[in-house]
Design a protein around this motif. Structure first.
Motif, mmCIF file in Angstrom:
data_model
loop_
_atom_site.group_PDB
_atom_site.id
_atom_site.type_symbol
_atom_site.label_atom_id
_atom_site.label_comp_id
_atom_site.label_asym_id
_atom_site.label_seq_id
_atom_site.Cartn_x
_atom_site.Cartn_y
_atom_site.Cartn_z
ATOM 1 N N VAL A 315 29.146 39.559 54.578
ATOM 2 C CA VAL A 315 30.057 40.863 54.016
ATOM 3 C C VAL A 315 28.633 41.555 53.316
ATOM 4 N N LEU A 316 28.154 41.114 52.659
ATOM 5 C CA LEU A 316 27.212 41.679 51.993
ATOM 6 C C LEU A 316 26.094 42.632 52.640
ATOM 7 N N LEU A 317 25.664 41.709 53.896
ATOM 8 C CA LEU A 317 24.699 42.316 54.754
ATOM 9 C C LEU A 317 25.560 43.699 55.653
ATOM 10 N N GLN A 318 26.762 43.538 55.718
ATOM 11 C CA GLN A 318 27.618 44.772 56.184
ATOM 12 C C GLN A 318 27.648 45.768 55.383
ATOM 13 N N GLN A 319 27.751 45.610 54.106
ATOM 14 C CA GLN A 319 27.859 46.397 53.158
ATOM 15 C C GLN A 319 26.404 47.190 52.741
ATOM 16 N N GLY A 320 25.427 46.580 53.067
ATOM 17 C CA GLY A 320 23.939 46.853 52.930
ATOM 18 C C GLY A 320 23.626 46.944 51.254
ATOM 19 N N TYR A 321 24.179 46.118 50.634
ATOM 20 C CA TYR A 321 24.161 46.168 49.127
ATOM 21 C C TYR A 321 22.512 45.830 48.732
ATOM 22 N N TYR A 322 22.059 45.005 49.591
ATOM 23 C CA TYR A 322 20.702 44.420 49.068
ATOM 24 C C TYR A 322 19.439 44.939 50.050
ATOM 25 N N ALA A 366 26.178 43.936 39.336
ATOM 26 C CA ALA A 366 27.250 44.964 39.695
ATOM 27 C C ALA A 366 28.231 44.203 40.470
ATOM 28 N N LEU A 367 28.335 42.952 40.283
ATOM 29 C CA LEU A 367 29.566 42.161 41.024
ATOM 30 C C LEU A 367 30.773 42.805 40.916
ATOM 31 N N GLY A 368 31.085 43.455 39.890
ATOM 32 C CA GLY A 368 32.404 44.002 39.721
ATOM 33 C C GLY A 368 32.454 45.207 40.183
ATOM 34 N N SER A 369 31.505 45.930 40.217
ATOM 35 C CA SER A 369 31.684 47.475 40.460
ATOM 36 C C SER A 369 30.980 47.836 41.717
ATOM 37 N N GLY A 370 29.818 47.054 41.967
ATOM 38 C CA GLY A 370 29.041 47.319 43.324
ATOM 39 C C GLY A 370 29.402 46.560 44.569
ATOM 40 N N TRP A 371 29.963 45.578 44.451
ATOM 41 C CA TRP A 371 30.295 44.725 45.573
ATOM 42 C C TRP A 371 31.713 45.164 46.038
ATOM 43 N N LEU A 377 36.550 39.157 46.873
ATOM 44 C CA LEU A 377 37.562 38.126 47.167
ATOM 45 C C LEU A 377 37.288 37.009 47.755
ATOM 46 N N THR A 378 35.894 36.873 48.308
ATOM 47 C CA THR A 378 35.348 35.791 48.962
ATOM 48 C C THR A 378 35.011 34.731 47.797
ATOM 49 N N GLY A 487 40.174 29.197 36.699
ATOM 50 C CA GLY A 487 39.270 28.232 37.609
ATOM 51 C C GLY A 487 38.182 27.755 36.499
ATOM 52 N N ASN A 488 38.203 28.203 35.368
ATOM 53 C CA ASN A 488 37.006 27.730 34.376
ATOM 54 C C ASN A 488 35.815 28.070 35.140
ATOM 55 N N VAL A 489 35.702 29.290 35.418
ATOM 56 C CA VAL A 489 34.269 29.584 36.037
ATOM 57 C C VAL A 489 33.547 30.636 35.234
ATOM 58 N N GLY A 490 33.931 31.682 34.920
ATOM 59 C CA GLY A 490 33.222 32.486 33.845
ATOM 60 C C GLY A 490 32.551 33.727 34.304
ATOM 61 N N LEU A 491 32.646 33.713 35.689
ATOM 62 C CA LEU A 491 32.020 35.051 36.330
ATOM 63 C C LEU A 491 32.902 36.197 35.868
ATOM 64 N N SER A 492 32.443 37.531 35.931
ATOM 65 C CA SER A 492 33.257 38.427 35.182
ATOM 66 C C SER A 492 32.994 39.928 35.966
ATOM 67 N N SER A 493 34.041 40.535 36.324
ATOM 68 C CA SER A 493 33.957 41.690 36.696
ATOM 69 C C SER A 493 33.998 43.015 35.657
#
Lengths: 537, 66
Positions: A315-322, A366-371, A377-378, A487-493
């Protein structure tokens, strides 16, 4: 009824005494770091649960021994109460800085308004923020009310890491010893003759064995992170929160602060250790490495992490984010598509393992705004599923997903058999009786259903309470954040912070609490409370 | 001397995998960490940390092979 409450109150008293012990031990940290102004706040914070705990334990000393119902109610109320009393160090440290008694010599950076350092600590003057932080810590979530974690006093940095670490052991004990019951996944998995479900027959010795494993892994993790390049204080804190799959960081931008591939990769095994059921660790440490692939859950932990990483990479390769022109890896410089592939795999691997292990360390700023939405959703799917029951992770757990998938296939295939055909439902190579299979399937279905219901309720509350739209938050941002909290994860958008509306903080407190206890014990507690208070009459 | 007779950490060691190497690693862990903190990032401290982590992993593998 009074007897039931007495049993619960006595055990809650014991928990509060233990909490007081944790706080008193933590007084060593301000002494070592020379933060003497925090010492009175810590001592008072320890005295409060000590007095309440002693009172409860002594008052109900002769109450009956706890049964299974008590176990659920004690676990649910205990987690809530410990989080509430565990918030006092945040509150008192913040108010000590605010009131600034001259004799305590509070550093000016905490007392002069207008800086991020001041506002980071001052946020904890609000008791709700402290309670949020404490609940986030004890449930191993990792969402934070601290604007800049690096600006916190070392004492509070330690307290956040310490409560996640202790909470991690707490949840292993909870799922392998206290709440293990037919249909809870962990019981079926480890009760078979090939393995011992309870590491030792009694809960006390089980707890000691879990601590033995946890301490060994903690020392190993600290040194591994230090070798990878982290300063020792950072390594201690991140090893504790990584192994407990809690995810609190002591830096402003989580693990992204270091910008180091070596540190990213060193944290992967730490998070994976926290994702594997501790009874399996015990067997592995006795030299039986076969369990890493013969155990269904453990096999699937590795498979799930690999599949999720591959999907996220695509997904990220298709987006070309990195897209990267060149990157140096262990002295070798990669160029063009090789560099892009390396960076994409690096971020996808870290973020998916961090999400599915429910750790919540972040390298993608930029997980919340860039991805893109599919990428978010993955990651959210990883957070919802989690990893192995009997480990420190949150989510619905892989074993329940597998039970549901296998159960659905079993039912569908059943249509093609004659009605009098004898069929056996197998889980992890073990043949289950009709009753056992029904219990497993029912429990997995109920918990997954309740999980999704509360996810929906929280998402609805958030969509009403926070700004939504193209220039604000999106639906995927909200779903991501709620899945992360429950889910007690803690990642934030980017939604969680001291400025979020009070109703959303309260909602997340509830989500983190039910997520850690796998919902049912909280519902049992609430039902018990309503019944005791005669709400239904 | 029985493991659980050792003050403070005895019951913890007794609850482990009945393995002297792991028990030694558990006891030495904090000592190594404090030593490294005092030494700073030097070749000696790096060697200590590598010896501990590699030793830990290698011992698990050797036990599995045996």
């Amino acid at each position: 009824m009074v007897d039931r409450l007495g049993t619960i109150a006595r055990d809650l008293g014991r928990m509060l005494e233990a909490l007081a012990g944790l706080i008193f031990v933590s007084v060593l940290v301000p002494l070592v770091w020379g933060e003497f102004w925090v010492v009175p706040a810590m001592v008072v914070s320890g005295l409060i649960p000590l007095v309440v705990g002693l009172t409860l334990r002594r008052t109900f000393e002769h109450a009956a021994d706890p049964g299974r119902l008590h176990g659920m109610m004690i676990a649910a109320s205990g987690w809530f109460l410990v989080a509430a009393f565990g918030s006092v160090p945040f509150l008192l440290a913040a108010w000590t800085a605010q009131l600034d008694p001259g004799m305590l010599d509070v550093p000016a950076r905490f007392t002069v308004p207008g800086t991020r350092t001041f506002s980071t600590l001052a946020a904890f003057q609000n008791p709700l923020n402290g309670f949020f932080e404490s609940m986030s810590g004890f449930t191993g979530t990792g969402l934070t009310m601290a604007d800049n974690e690096a600006a916190l006093p070392h004492t509070l940095q330690w307290w956040r890491s310490f409560i996640e670490w202790v909470g991690g052991v707490g949840v292993i004990v909870l799922t392998t010893a206290i709440l293990a019951r037919p249909g809870s996944g962990s019981l079926t998995l480890y009760e078979s003759e090939a393995r011992s479900e309870k590491i030792h027959p009694s809960i006390v010795s089980t707890v000691r064995t879990i601590w033995w494993i946890f301490l060994l892994f903690t020392f190993f993790s600290i040194l591994l992170l230090w070798i990878a390049g982290m300063p020792m204080w950072d390594a201690i804190n991140h090893a504790m929160t990584g192994l407990a799959t809690g995810g609190f960081s002591i830096t402003d931008n989580s693990i992204a602060t270091y910008g180091s591939a070596a540190i990213d990769f060193a944290l992967i095994p730490v998070m994976v250790l926290g994702s594997i059921a501790f009874p399996i660790h015990y067997l592995v440490l006795q030299g039986d490495l076969r369990n890493l692939y013969t155990d269904l859950q453990t096999r699937w932990v590795f498979g799930f992490f690999a599949l999720g990483t591959a999907l996220l990479t695509a997904v990220l390769l298709q987006q070309g984010y990195y897209v990267t022109e060149s990157v140096a890896v262990a002295g070798v410089v990669l160029h063009g598509s090789a560099a892009t592939l390396f960076q994409t795999v690096r971020y996808a691997l870290f973020q998916f393992v961090s999400a599915a292990s429910c750790t919540g360390f972040q390298t993608a700023g930029a997980l919340g705004s860039g991805w893109t939405a599919p990428a978010q959703l993955t990651v959210a799917f990883g957070m919802v599923v989690g990893a192995a029951a009997g480990s420190t992770v949150g989510g619905i757990k892989l074993i329940r997903l597998l039970t549901l998938v296998k159960g659905i296939l079993f039912r569908i295939r059943g249509v093609f058999y004659p009605s009098d055909a004898v069929r056996t439902f197998r889980l992890d190579g073990r043949a289950l009786s009709d009753t056992e299979a029904a219990q497993e399937f029912e429990e997995a279905a109920i918990i997954t259903f309740l999980w999704l219901v509360f996810l929906g309720v929280a998402a609805f509350v958030f969509m009403l309470a926070i700004p939504m739209g193209p220039d604000a938050y999106t639906v995927e941002n909200v779903l991501f954040e709620v899945a992360s909290a429950q889910g007690n994860v803690g990642l934030s958008s980017g939604i969680t912070g001291p400025g979020m509306p009070t109703v959303t903080k309260a909602m997340f407190l509830f989500n983190m609490w039910i997520g850690r206890l796998e919902i049912i014990p909280v519902l049992v507690l609430l039902r018990g409370l309503f019944s005791t208070l005669e709400v239904y009459d | 001397m029985r493991l659980d007779a050792i003050p403070v950490i005895g019951p913890l060691l007794a609850a482990g995998a009945d393995d002297r190497v792991f028990d030694a690693l558990l006891v030495l862990g904090p000592v190594v960490i404090v030593a490294i903190r005092l030494l700073g990032r030097t070749p000696v401290s790096l060697a200590l940390a590598v010896a501990y982590t590699v030793g830990f992993a290698a011992y698990i593998l050797s036990e599995a092979i045996r």
